[in-house]
Design a protein around this motif. Structure first.
Motif, mmCIF file in Angstrom:
data_model
loop_
_atom_site.group_PDB
_atom_site.id
_atom_site.type_symbol
_atom_site.label_atom_id
_atom_site.label_comp_id
_atom_site.label_asym_id
_atom_site.label_seq_id
_atom_site.Cartn_x
_atom_site.Cartn_y
_atom_site.Cartn_z
ATOM 1 N N LEU A 10 -43.212 0.010 -43.700
ATOM 2 C CA LEU A 10 -42.082 -0.837 -43.308
ATOM 3 C C LEU A 10 -42.503 -1.711 -42.129
ATOM 4 O O LEU A 10 -42.885 -1.204 -41.075
ATOM 5 C CB LEU A 10 -40.893 0.040 -42.914
ATOM 6 C CG LEU A 10 -39.600 -0.663 -42.524
ATOM 7 C CD1 LEU A 10 -39.037 -1.467 -43.689
ATOM 8 C CD2 LEU A 10 -38.567 0.366 -42.044
ATOM 9 N N PHE A 11 -42.416 -3.023 -42.310
ATOM 10 C CA PHE A 11 -42.782 -3.973 -41.263
ATOM 11 C C PHE A 11 -41.533 -4.697 -40.766
ATOM 12 O O PHE A 11 -40.772 -5.260 -41.569
ATOM 13 C CB PHE A 11 -43.793 -4.997 -41.794
ATOM 14 C CG PHE A 11 -45.135 -4.416 -42.119
ATOM 15 C CD1 PHE A 11 -46.110 -4.299 -41.149
ATOM 16 C CD2 PHE A 11 -45.405 -3.959 -43.403
ATOM 17 C CE1 PHE A 11 -47.350 -3.752 -41.445
ATOM 18 C CE2 PHE A 11 -46.647 -3.400 -43.709
ATOM 19 C CZ PHE A 11 -47.615 -3.295 -42.730
ATOM 20 N N VAL A 12 -41.321 -4.667 -39.456
ATOM 21 C CA VAL A 12 -40.265 -5.466 -38.836
ATOM 22 C C VAL A 12 -40.858 -6.836 -38.548
ATOM 23 O O VAL A 12 -41.860 -6.949 -37.831
ATOM 24 C CB VAL A 12 -39.756 -4.825 -37.531
ATOM 25 C CG1 VAL A 12 -38.726 -5.729 -36.859
ATOM 26 C CG2 VAL A 12 -39.160 -3.452 -37.816
ATOM 27 N N VAL A 13 -40.262 -7.885 -39.108
ATOM 28 C CA VAL A 13 -40.740 -9.250 -38.879
ATOM 29 C C VAL A 13 -39.624 -10.043 -38.209
ATOM 30 O O VAL A 13 -38.461 -9.961 -38.596
ATOM 31 C CB VAL A 13 -41.204 -9.933 -40.180
ATOM 32 C CG1 VAL A 13 -42.485 -9.296 -40.676
ATOM 33 C CG2 VAL A 13 -40.132 -9.878 -41.265
ATOM 34 N N ALA A 41 -45.347 -2.848 -49.626
ATOM 35 C CA ALA A 41 -44.756 -2.993 -48.291
ATOM 36 C C ALA A 41 -43.308 -3.455 -48.368
ATOM 37 O O ALA A 41 -42.919 -4.227 -49.263
ATOM 38 C CB ALA A 41 -45.566 -3.974 -47.458
ATOM 39 N N LEU A 42 -42.511 -2.981 -47.413
ATOM 40 C CA LEU A 42 -41.121 -3.392 -47.248
ATOM 41 C C LEU A 42 -41.001 -4.145 -45.920
ATOM 42 O O LEU A 42 -41.761 -3.895 -44.980
ATOM 43 C CB LEU A 42 -40.202 -2.169 -47.240
ATOM 44 C CG LEU A 42 -40.284 -1.246 -48.469
ATOM 45 C CD1 LEU A 42 -39.457 0.008 -48.221
ATOM 46 C CD2 LEU A 42 -39.814 -1.972 -49.722
ATOM 47 N N PHE A 43 -40.014 -5.032 -45.839
ATOM 48 C CA PHE A 43 -39.865 -5.855 -44.642
ATOM 49 C C PHE A 43 -38.409 -5.857 -44.179
ATOM 50 O O PHE A 43 -37.493 -5.969 -44.996
ATOM 51 C CB PHE A 43 -40.313 -7.297 -44.924
ATOM 52 C CG PHE A 43 -41.758 -7.414 -45.289
ATOM 53 C CD1 PHE A 43 -42.732 -7.553 -44.313
ATOM 54 C CD2 PHE A 43 -42.157 -7.347 -46.619
ATOM 55 C CE1 PHE A 43 -44.074 -7.636 -44.646
ATOM 56 C CE2 PHE A 43 -43.493 -7.430 -46.966
ATOM 57 C CZ PHE A 43 -44.459 -7.576 -45.983
ATOM 58 N N VAL A 44 -38.227 -5.722 -42.868
ATOM 59 C CA VAL A 44 -36.921 -5.913 -42.238
ATOM 60 C C VAL A 44 -37.016 -7.170 -41.397
ATOM 61 O O VAL A 44 -37.846 -7.252 -40.484
ATOM 62 C CB VAL A 44 -36.528 -4.713 -41.353
ATOM 63 C CG1 VAL A 44 -35.199 -4.988 -40.662
ATOM 64 C CG2 VAL A 44 -36.434 -3.452 -42.186
ATOM 65 N N TYR A 45 -36.186 -8.133 -41.723
ATOM 66 C CA TYR A 45 -36.199 -9.437 -41.055
ATOM 67 C C TYR A 45 -35.054 -9.474 -40.046
ATOM 68 O O TYR A 45 -33.889 -9.479 -40.418
ATOM 69 C CB TYR A 45 -36.055 -10.529 -42.109
ATOM 70 C CG TYR A 45 -35.891 -11.943 -41.606
ATOM 71 C CD1 TYR A 45 -36.320 -12.347 -40.351
ATOM 72 C CD2 TYR A 45 -35.311 -12.917 -42.435
ATOM 73 C CE1 TYR A 45 -36.166 -13.645 -39.921
ATOM 74 C CE2 TYR A 45 -35.160 -14.225 -42.026
ATOM 75 C CZ TYR A 45 -35.581 -14.581 -40.763
ATOM 76 O OH TYR A 45 -35.428 -15.889 -40.343
ATOM 77 N N LEU A 46 -35.397 -9.475 -38.767
ATOM 78 C CA LEU A 46 -34.399 -9.487 -37.700
ATOM 79 C C LEU A 46 -34.212 -10.910 -37.190
ATOM 80 O O LEU A 46 -35.186 -11.583 -36.842
ATOM 81 C CB LEU A 46 -34.853 -8.579 -36.548
ATOM 82 C CG LEU A 46 -33.905 -8.465 -35.348
ATOM 83 C CD1 LEU A 46 -32.598 -7.785 -35.746
ATOM 84 C CD2 LEU A 46 -34.570 -7.704 -34.211
ATOM 85 N N VAL A 47 -32.979 -11.374 -37.161
ATOM 86 C CA VAL A 47 -32.691 -12.722 -36.682
ATOM 87 C C VAL A 47 -31.756 -12.638 -35.478
ATOM 88 O O VAL A 47 -30.948 -11.727 -35.356
ATOM 89 C CB VAL A 47 -32.049 -13.601 -37.781
ATOM 90 C CG1 VAL A 47 -33.016 -13.795 -38.929
ATOM 91 C CG2 VAL A 47 -30.743 -13.007 -38.280
#
Length: 597
Positions: free
Chosen positions: A315-318, A431-437
């Motif tokens: 899990l990648f925080v982008v 891979a999974l991604f969490v996109y923080l805005v």
């Protein structure tokens, strides 16, 4: 500001009863700690940079009244009656039976300003001492003092005393006729002029208290001062009082700090003059206490044998830098099955020669699937594996080989990964991604604060960049930012990061990523983490529940006290930039707050 008289009563007198009535409008929760205790240990800001409850210096942004002043019409009338522009103002409180240590304010902010002190609640025992003189100030009187000299309030009584402190750069105006409505100090990005730097450096050269030097060292020291004068003159003639010169000015100031100040004796006249130059770009108060995770016991070495585990659906925080990703990462790292490297992966990636920006002529931090050769992918997986820690801080390599999990859940957060999604997906196909805005105004303002702190340096002496350092991620087209203000540079970084994330995630299955907002993380952390946990298949337990209950701790990379209005110190510059960011803003915030039930 140096004054002809160190302590002088101003020809104004205000109504003590009305002052006390204004003070009664506040409760204990309105008071915040003071950064300097010579006049009091707690304060209520009334006029600040940007208008939020802060202690920031005048260069940080336009002077604006706070909400607290809006509750006090008579205090506003008092400040107007002083007849001078107000830079900052606050109520300060000193507990009874207190004699704080003396202070001397030798910094750039006070080089241009002097304080006025008006007692609201006091007693005959309370005194203000300054430069060897002592004043017994009655409630409602106004006094100006030279706070570049040793000064403090002394309260031997048993009750707290409260004073109104008003800062102005026009102390002579206090001796003129009484003013009218409140006037605020006009804002500009003001630095020392060429003549002022020449005068201050002359004080440094004339200081008899310099540390002992040989003749050769003395000649080298004089040449250093001359170089600083020449460089400052050239920079000031180019930029003047414009924020576009901030990085150029900062580099010269760093030379003063590193090459001049070590040669000066503490508290000497030369050191005080150098301190004015050194603090010229100071804007922020001291950082609050950090939120820390358990530290690892030791770092891995390449000599340790290693069999890499399988990174299952990592899990990648982008996110753009300074968007709150560290707080989200710290919360996600509390899940029981999650392993991390305990921080960010800058060193791991740059240790792989093919991935260092120098291998591509420092074009940017962008990486794509073309960069994910088998050798590079293997080196990255091994680099991660060597630094793995669980949520307790226990290292993967400290476990006996037979107890190390062969498959594990991995969490990673590095802001430059905003430009590397195709590369990460090639190395880790599941891979999974969490996109923080985050609101661009808040995010960009925080980026500017980070640049100024110099705590987030990414590159030093970068070819093609005329300044010492570069902070945060390196976006494509960065060379066009020479001579731009920090707000413009930060806006460019924000836009590049979010635009790349949007474009790259759009090419992935919707089931492999989720967009969340910083505001929602702050308001409903449990629901945000629950939604991410469902995406990633992470197991919830009591520790995660505890971490998301109640008030969230400050992130360990917090620079100044949180406030929803901090961005307003850059409001004018941001207003000119926001239209160009609108397309990216619209995409980045689409459905960011929609959480699955």
């Amino acid at each position: 500001m140096k004054l002809a008289r160190v302590l002088e009563r101003v020809p104004r007198r205000f109504d003590p009863a009305r002052l006390a009535a204004e003070l009664a409008r506040f409760g204990e929760r309105d008071w915040i700690p003071c950064p300097s205790g010579a006049l009091g240990s707690s304060a209520i800001p009334l006029v600040t940079a940007g208008g939020s409850a802060n202690h920031e210096l005048a260069l940080a942004g336009p002077a604006r009244p706070t909400a607290a002043l809006g509750r006090c019409p008579y205090l506003e009338e008092v400040m107007g009656a002083l007849g001078v522009p107000v830079a900052r103002s606050r109520l300060v409180r000193l507990a009874g039976a207190t004699e704080p240590p003396e202070a001397e304010e030798w910094n750039y902010h006070w080089f241009r300003r002097a304080p006025v002190c008006i007692p609201l609640v006091t007693s005959a025992a309370v005194t203000l001492s300054c430069g060897g003189e002592i004043a017994h100030m009655a409630a409602g009187e106004a006094w100006i003092f030279d706070n570049t000299r040793p000064h403090r309030l002394h309260n031997p009584s048993g009750e707290s005393c409260v004073h109104l402190i008003v800062e102005t750069r026009d102390p002579a105006g206090l001796l003129r006729e009484q003013g009218g409505s409140l006037a605020l100090e006009p804002y500009r990005f003001e630095v020392l002029s060429e003549e002022e730097v020449a005068a201050l450096t002359e004080e440094i050269l004339a200081d008899p208290g310099r540390r002992p030097m040989t003749d050769a060292e003395r000649l080298a020291f004089v040449e250093t001062i001359e170089q600083i004068r020449r460089r400052w003159g050239a920079a000031f003639r180019r930029f003047g009082h414009q924020s576009t010169g901030e990085l150029a000015y900062q580099d010269i100031i760093l030379d003063v700090r590193e090459r001049v100040m070590p040669k000066l004796a503490p508290k000497s006249a030369g050191m005080k003059a150098a301190a004015v130059i050194d603090t010229m770009l100071w804007m922020s108060p001291p950082a609050p206490r950090r939120f820390d995770r358990p530290a690892t016991t030791k770092r891995s070495t390449d000599a340790e044998p290693l069999g890499c585990p399988e990174f299952e659906r990592p899990l990648f925080v982008v996110a753009a830098p300074r968007s709150g990703s560290t707080l989200l990462f710290d919360l996600l790292s509390r899940f029981p099955d999650v392993w991390t490297i305990g921080g960010e992966s800058h060193e791991i990636l740059r240790a792989i020669p093919e991935l260092h920006p120098a291998a591509r002529g420092y074009s940017s931090d962008r990486l794509t699937e073309a960069d994910a050769s088998p050798g590079v992918a293997g080196a990255l997986r091994e680099g991660f594996a060597r630094q793995l820690v669980d949520r307790r801080g226990q290292r993967y390599l400290d476990r006996p080989a037979h107890e190390r999990p062969g498959r594990l859940r991995f969490l990673e957060k590095t802001p430059a990964n905003a430009l590397r999604i195709p590369f990460l997906r090639a190395v880790f196909p599941d891979a999974l991604f969490v996109y923080l805005v985050r609101d661009p105004r808040e995010n960009i303002s925080s980026l500017v604060e980070g640049w100024r702190s110099r705590r987030f340096l990414a590159y030093r002496g970068m070819p093609g960049w005329p300044y010492r350092d570069w902070s945060f991620l390196l976006p494509p087209g960065w060379s066009s930012l020479e001579g731009r203000s920090l707000v413009e540079i930060a806006a460019y970084q924000w836009k590049a990061a979010n635009a790349a994330i949007e474009e790259d995630l759009a090419a992935l299955p919707a089931s492999s990523w989720r967009r969340v907002s910083y505001d929602e993380l702050i308001r409903r952390p449990g629901e945000v983490l629950l939604s991410i946990g469902k995406l990633a298949g992470l197991r919830w337990d009591e520790e995660v529940e505890k971490a998301t209950s109640g008030v969230l701790p400050l992130s360990r990379v917090t620079l100044s006290a949180p406030s929803p209005d901090k961005w307003r110190r850059h409001e004018q510059e941001l207003a000119a930039l926001l239209p160009s960011l609108e397309p990216t803003t619209a995409k980045a915030t689409t459905h960011a707050d929609d959480l699955p039930q």
